[in-house]
Enzyme design. Sequence first.
Site, PDB file in Angstrom:
ATOM      1  N   ASP A  46       6.836  -1.777   2.386  1.00  0.00           N
ATOM      2  CA  ASP A  46       5.937  -0.907   3.129  1.00  0.00           C
ATOM      3  C   ASP A  46       5.198   0.035   2.182  1.00  0.00           C
ATOM      4  OD1 ASP A  46       4.900   0.485   5.522  1.00  0.00           O
ATOM      5  OD2 ASP A  46       6.219   2.092   4.882  1.00  0.00           O
ATOM      6  N   GLU A 118       6.610  -7.234   4.992  1.00  0.00           N
ATOM      7  CA  GLU A 118       6.892  -6.092   4.115  1.00  0.00           C
ATOM      8  C   GLU A 118       8.084  -6.400   3.211  1.00  0.00           C
ATOM      9  OE1 GLU A 118       5.303  -2.401   6.895  1.00  0.00           O
ATOM     10  OE2 GLU A 118       7.410  -3.001   7.021  1.00  0.00           O
TER      11      GLU A 118
END
Length: 227
Positions: A46, A118
């Site tokens: 992320d 992610e």
Amino acid sequence: MSSLENRLNYTFKDKTLLETALTHSSYSKSITGDMPYNERLEFLGDAFFDAIIGEALFEAFPKEEEGFLSRIRATIVCETSLARHAMDLELGQYIRIGKGEEKTGGRERPSILADAMEAIMGAIYLDGGFEEVKKVVLTLFEDTLKDARNGKYIITDYKTALQEWLQSKGINQIKYVLTGEEGPDHNKTFFVSLEVQGKVLTDGSGKSKKQAEQKAAELALRRYDVI
């Protein structure tokens, strides 16, 4: 896994990192409870998405302010966008999920797909370093970034996008007027007119006043050829 690596254009030296990135917590808990799953890698990935996409937008829009850049970055790295790119990779077929998630369509659930995207970036960083992650992200999001540069980026909040665009043109007189409602209470349709500088520009409708306003703003952005 090799077919996924081909799609990513990256070959893992440590295959267990990729396996962990593709392991959902429901699968780990259904096996032993001790199997590593992808949440920690997701946290790492992320941060890289934000940094890499942020840098690309910073370079693409040298005259824009922070708010503008943040909003576009948020639309590019949001769950919907990440899930869509995951679907392009056919990522769902590779994810390891528990039987319960399998039965409820977990392989196609946007949150699971976005988290796996992610996690994969976090795994690539640990396996090959930052430059490798950057290369993969910029390749996967090449078309999306091109759309952003051309003003065709994905917008989830049309009202905010329209307001910012109009204000950049020196226009601040923007007003949404509820013009009508129809249908029973449990299934109403609302009608809204968008006024810019005192004149009606577009009309929108929706199942809520907010939805109708968003539709009117979307139509205005299309009329101005912003999207």
